[in-house]
Design an enzyme around this catalytic site. Structure first.
Site, short mmCIF file in Angstrom:
data_model
loop_
_atom_site.label_atom_id
_atom_site.label_comp_id
_atom_site.label_asym_id
_atom_site.label_seq_id
_atom_site.Cartn_x
_atom_site.Cartn_y
_atom_site.Cartn_z
N THR B 98 -9.14 -125.89 32.81
CA THR B 98 -8.04 -126.75 32.39
C THR B 98 -8.47 -128.21 32.25
OG1 THR B 98 -6.51 -125.32 33.54
CG2 THR B 98 -5.73 -127.51 33.07
N THR B 176 -10.48 -123.63 37.98
CA THR B 176 -10.30 -123.62 39.44
C THR B 176 -10.38 -122.24 40.07
OG1 THR B 176 -7.90 -123.52 39.12
CG2 THR B 176 -8.88 -125.70 39.47
N ASP B 177 -10.10 -121.19 39.29
CA ASP B 177 -9.99 -119.88 39.92
C ASP B 177 -11.23 -119.48 40.73
OD1 ASP B 177 -7.49 -119.61 39.01
OD2 ASP B 177 -7.82 -117.75 37.88
N LYS B 254 -9.90 -121.39 47.39
CA LYS B 254 -8.62 -121.57 46.69
C LYS B 254 -7.59 -120.72 47.42
CE LYS B 254 -6.44 -121.73 42.16
NZ LYS B 254 -6.49 -121.41 40.72
#
Lengths: 602, 448
Positions: B98, B176-177, B254
């Site tokens: 993103t 980010t995953d 995360k």
């Protein structure tokens, strides 16, 4: 005023809250009074708009550089409102209500609905945008002055509500954020200010027919678009009170007329090129001032050829200068001072001369000064000069805010047409055949005719339709079929006034259900409804009420009549009726008393 | 047939996306708007003058007329950079995700930023903190598509850059995953790291005012100026836009699918709190300081599997990994590291022997596969002794991974097996390389 001659054009945008759950999550659409459970501080970043440049409106908001404090509740708001979770699927219920409204307004319902993001930078949306979707188009509503086209119905999420503003901080409550709003937009078919009110009322009543549109202050909000020949389309936001609408529109017409005039004169005296952004720090002049400017940063700018113009009235109590002051307030200053109003506010003539000299102002020139944080002074003058330049062209393209006195204040420049882009977190919403099978609702006219046919009379029928208790009333009609609709209406809508006389102001729908239950079953006479409702409202049980006011059995009534006859046997029939009914205290139906006396008197 | 080919069926003009067109339906209605790309098969999308997008089904279209040619898709905004003396020189490695993207507001299309100028347009303030001297982009992919080969590629790039005298630190942007897998992979691969390496992403898209990535990037720039010479993720520390946390690359995970503050330290304190105004508060004194040492690249990752046990789970799954030639298996056990054995008591006669993991662990170990135990509680340390079942598992040859969370253990074992013999790897997994094992479990580290 001859509105046709003025080239008057006016259209409405109506926003109505639905009482379904929220549009993109399952939280209840509930505004809360209690203190919030949590607060979260966020900042919004100015985003570069579609043209690759920052939108003018965005730019103005950006100067605020505010911190936004979002207040929420643990049990009625969730991460979706916090912009911490993607939106859930669009509420089916809200879509159904939209379909119902679209049909009432003769609109075409779209097969596929695309959710859009509309950039919002005032912080009222945690995400920085508002989700909105076009659901139906090309409808109309008939009014006394002809057809008003309703060109679109969109379904969108309501913004968070502003609670308070502190220095550099704005507090928003997110309980309102995400409540579904139906937005209706009309074409500029409205003929005059009162026609605007009629149209707004008509659209409001139509929305209410679904029984899923909230009522009460703030649940329906109107924006009005107005222009006249030689003027420009100006959008006035937040017209909540319909009574104020004609005055607001009249004022806008007046404002545009005045600005057209001022603009013409202005062009003779000055030109935008002469307005230089040559800001000078004049703090020194006020070092020993008796005014509030003492010791502050004071920034000034000379306005060539503007003498007299800053104080020109564009509306009663609203001058060109007031519009600049609006900007100053937005930036975070208290206001501005200008040469047309000085010396005043303890600013001396000497100080005014000093400023004139420092800014090299001539006899036909004017100046504005801004005081406070130096950065904010710059911003105010920068935006202020830009705004003044607009007056050369005529009426600036504004979004304005309605004020309680019927005037309007400058809010922001009209945004470029396309601050919308696709919502990528959601798929296209299909309006399925199943959804289209949602129950059709009656138009206000149909409902009116229905009530009149029930015997309500035109006055009562229209009172019922416009009442916020319409939904309850219709439910009662279906439940208590043995009570005549007229009587049900009279009791239901008359009770408030009757009970107020007795000092009772709080009546619940449960009170009414119990009351009508007793009457429907024939245990209570409608004659004693006021007394019965009084007791019910005080929390007495149905049983107690029944015992006290319940209809007398035939035996009981016979006993009572015999007792009265024994005492007053010679009285007239009418007097006897009165005596018996007096003793019965509403527990006996008139007809029954009549029959009984007739029987026993023989 | 492509979208445009379908459009061309209705017009003899060479209509392109973003052209202004009039769509005339079979009912003779006309819709004017700008043609917008659309992924749905059965219709086209027009942007109407009121800003809304409107869907028109192909089956209702009679013809499409060209009104006027459209502009090209808006170019990505960029800001001219002036380098400032005295500011640290930072290299930015963009890999996708993103962050570092630009949304075209007309079409909703997402484009990758390619130059430092474009990235900086999203965070103008960053140029007051550091000089972004270069932007490298080895590939552009969503982080769930990243493979260990790509960790290796990024590691190589970072090593090359940090070993240049002119470079003060490196920022890696990534989806980010799987950010915490990458941060662990970099932590192990870059030995004797002497400069800060920030791994940054965004949980909200950059088109919106509430984009979190710009603050993350700004705080990452501040991290680049710090004296901490470790690989750390720099992401929001709370749901507010107040500060970021720098969390050690091997200890971060995360922990939420969507919140801004999804990245949390596991069994560790964050290295530092970083405010966008540049204030840095060290929270964990045990960190590696900047030095002049040369960073040594030791990378590569072998095939390692990750299995989660659960009540009634079938251990035969291990056989699949063994047969497929996996060199290591990480097991996410329950609690202190348990797997079902059926031997916890004499009375567990009803336990189906086939569900015991012990024979399969033994088989794997015998075949030279390293079996390492972590816990699905994520927080806490595994222990080989407390209960009988743990001891049995230990005796079967499984090795216990202390307080490493499962994904760090996975990356570490993959890295060890690529660089060492299995017997060595089995010993080394218990040894600390990059802060992944803390000897003491700090009270405050739970649910930080």
């Amino acid at each position: 005023m001859n509105y046709e001659k003025l080239g008057f054009k006016c259209g409405l945008e109506i926003h109505a809250q639905l009482d379904t759950n929220k549009l993109f999550c399952s939280c209840p659409s509930m505004l809360r009074k209690e203190d919030p459970d949590f607060r979260v501080e966020r900042k919004l970043r100015a985003v570069v708009g579609e043209t690759g440049k920052k939108d003018v409106a965005t730019k103005l908001e950006e100067v605020k550089d505010k911190l936004f404090v979002y207040e929420g509740y643990d049990d009625t708001t969730c991460l979706v409102e916090m912009d911490s979770e993607p939106p859930h699927m669009m509420s089916r219920e809200a879509l159904m209500v939209s379909v119902q409204v679209a049909r009432l307004l003769n609109m075409n319902i779209l097969k596929k609905v695309l959710v859009m993001r509309k950039t919002v930078v005032d912080g009222s949306n945690t995400s920085g945008f508002q989700r909105t979707a076009l659901v139906a188009e090309d409808g109309f509503v008939d009014t006394s002055l002809g057809r008003v086209r309703v060109n679109m119905l969109s379904l969108e999420e309501d913004a968070a509500r502003k609670i308070k503003e502190e220095k550099d901080k704005i507090f928003y409550r997110i309980d309102r954020l995400g409540i579904p709003l139906i937005e209706l937009r009309t074409e500029p078919d409205i003929k005059n200010p009162f026609h605007a009110v009629e149209t707004a009322k008509k659209l409001g009543t139509t929305l209410w027919m679904t029984n899923h549109v909230k009522r009460g202050l703030g649940s329906i909000r109107q924006d009005v678009n107005v222009s006249i020949k030689g003027g420009t389309r100006v959008e006035i936001k937040g017209v909540q009170d319909l009574k104020l609408m004609p005055k607001i529109i009249e004022n806008e017409v007046l404002r545009q007329k005045n600005i057209i005039l001022i603009s013409k004169e202005l062009r003779k005296k000055s030109s935008p090129k002469l307005l230089k952004k040559d800001f000078k720090n004049v703090s020194k002049i006020f070092e020993k001032s008796k005014s509030f400017l003492k010791g502050k940063n004071v920034l000034g700018v000379c306005l060539k050829g503007f003498k007299g113009f800053i104080s020109r009235e564009i509306l009663p109590n609203r001058r060109i200068g007031t519009e600049i002051a609006d900007i100053a307030k937005m930036v975070g200053l208290k206001g501005v001072l200008h040469s047309d109003e000085l010396p005043a506010y303890k600013v001396s003539a000497r100080e005014v001369n000093g400023v004139n000299k420092a800014l090299s102002c001539g006899k036909s020139d004017a100046f504005i000064i801004a005081a406070g944080e130096i950065g904010k002074c710059y911003q105010t003058l920068e935006l202020g000069v830009d705004r003044l330049k607009q007056f050369f062209k005529g009426v600036p393209k504004d979004v304005r805010a309605a004020r309680p006195d019927g005037t309007t204040a400058f809010l922001r420049p009209m945004p470029g047409s396309a601050r919308m882009y696709p919502e990528t977190d959601l798929p296209i919403v299909e309006i399925s055949d199943e959804l289209l099978r949602v129950e059709r609702v009656e138009t206000p006219e149909q409902k009116f005719d229905k009530f009149v046919n029930m015997g309500l009379g035109e006055e009562l029928a229209s009172q019922v339709i416009n009442s916020r208790k319409l939904k309850d009333f219709e439910q009662l009609l279906v439940t208590y079929k043995k009570i005549k609709p007229t009587e049900l209406a009279k009791m239901f809508f008359g009770a408030k006034t009757e009970l107020k006389k007795k000092g009772i102001t709080k009546l619940t729908i449960k009170n009414f259900s119990e009351l009508f239950g007793l009457i429907n079953e024939g245990v209570l006479s409608k004659d004693s409804y006021v007394e019965a409702l009084t007791m019910l409202s005080k929390g007495r049980s149905r049983k107690v009420v029944e015992k006290k006011f319940g209809v007398m059995s035939e035996d009981e009534l016979e006993k009572l009549v015999k007792k009265v006859l024994k005492k007053h046997g010679s009285a007239s029939f009418g007097a006897l009726m009165g005596l018996v009914r007096g003793e019965a205290r509403g527990r006996a139906d008139g007809k029954m008393v009549f029959k009984m006396i007739q029987q026993l008197k023989k | 047939m492509t979208y445009i080919e379908k459009i061309k069926n209705f017009s003899d003009k060479n209509i392109r996306v973003l052209d202004k067109v009039r769509v005339i339906t079979k009912k003779e209605e006309g819709f004017d708007g700008v043609l917008i790309p659309n992924s749905e098969e059965d219709g086209l999308v027009l942007k109407l003058s009121n800003g809304y997008n409107r869907f028109v089904e192909f089956k209702n279209v009679k013809k499409i007329e060209l009104i006027s040619r459209g502009e090209k898709i808006a170019s990505i905004p960029s800001i001219k950079i002036t380098r400032k003396k005295g500011l640290p020189n930072v290299v930015l490695i963009a890999t996708g995700g993103t962050i570092g993207t630009h949304v075209d507001y007309k079409t909703g299309g997402v484009f990758m930023c390619r130059t430092p100028e474009q990235i900086i347009a999203t965070v103008p303030r960053i140029s007051k903190v550091v000089n972004i001297v270069r932007m490298l982009s080895p590939f552009t992919i969503a982080s769930e598509d990243i493979t260990p080969e790509q960790w290796q590629e990024i590691a190589g790039m970072v090593a090359r850059e940090v070993n240049k005298k002119s470079v003060d630190s490196v920022i890696v942007t990534v989806g980010t995953d799987t950010m915490h897998y990458l941060s662990a992979a970099l932590s192990f691969s870059l030995q004797k790291l002497s400069k800060p390496v920030a791994v940054v992403g965004a949980q909200r898209s950059p088109d919106r005012g509430s984009f979190d990535g710009s603050m993350n990037l700004l705080c990452a720039a501040h991290y680049c100026k710090s004296k901490i010479a470790e690989v750390a993720t720099i992401m929001h520390g709370s749901s507010e836009d107040d500060y970021c946390l720098a969390i050690r690359g091997t200890k971060v995970r995360k922990m939420h699918s969507s919140r801004r503050d999804a990245f949390r330290p596991i069994n560790d304190l964050p290295l530092a709190k970083i405010w966008p105004n540049g204030r840095i508060e060290i929270l964990n004194q045990r960190y590696t300081r900047r030095s002049d040492s040369k960073t040594i690249l030791k990378t590569g990752f072998s095939k390692v599997g990750l299995i989660k046990v659960f009540p009634g789970s079938n251990p035969e799954i291990m056989d699949w990994y063994i047969k497929k030639g996996y060199k290591g298996i990480i097991i996410e056990g329950t609690g202190l590291g348990h797997v079902p054995t059926g031997e916890s008591s004499d009375k567990t006669k009803s336990f189906d022997k086939k569900l015991s993991w012990l024979p399969w662990v033994k088989k794997a170990v015998k075949k030279g596969v390293v079996v390492a135990i972590t816990t699905q509680t994520i927080y806490g340390r595994v222990n080989p002794y407390v209960y009988r079942n743990l001891r049995l598992l230990n005796r079967a040859g499984a090795v216990f991974c202390e307080d490493m969370h499962p994904e760090t253990a996975l990356v570490k074992l993959a890295w060890l097996l690529a660089n060492h013999e299995p017997s060595q790897a089995k010993e080394l997994i218990k040894k600390n390389f990059a802060g992944e094992i803390s000897e003491a479990t700090i009270n405050k580290a739970f649910l930080y």
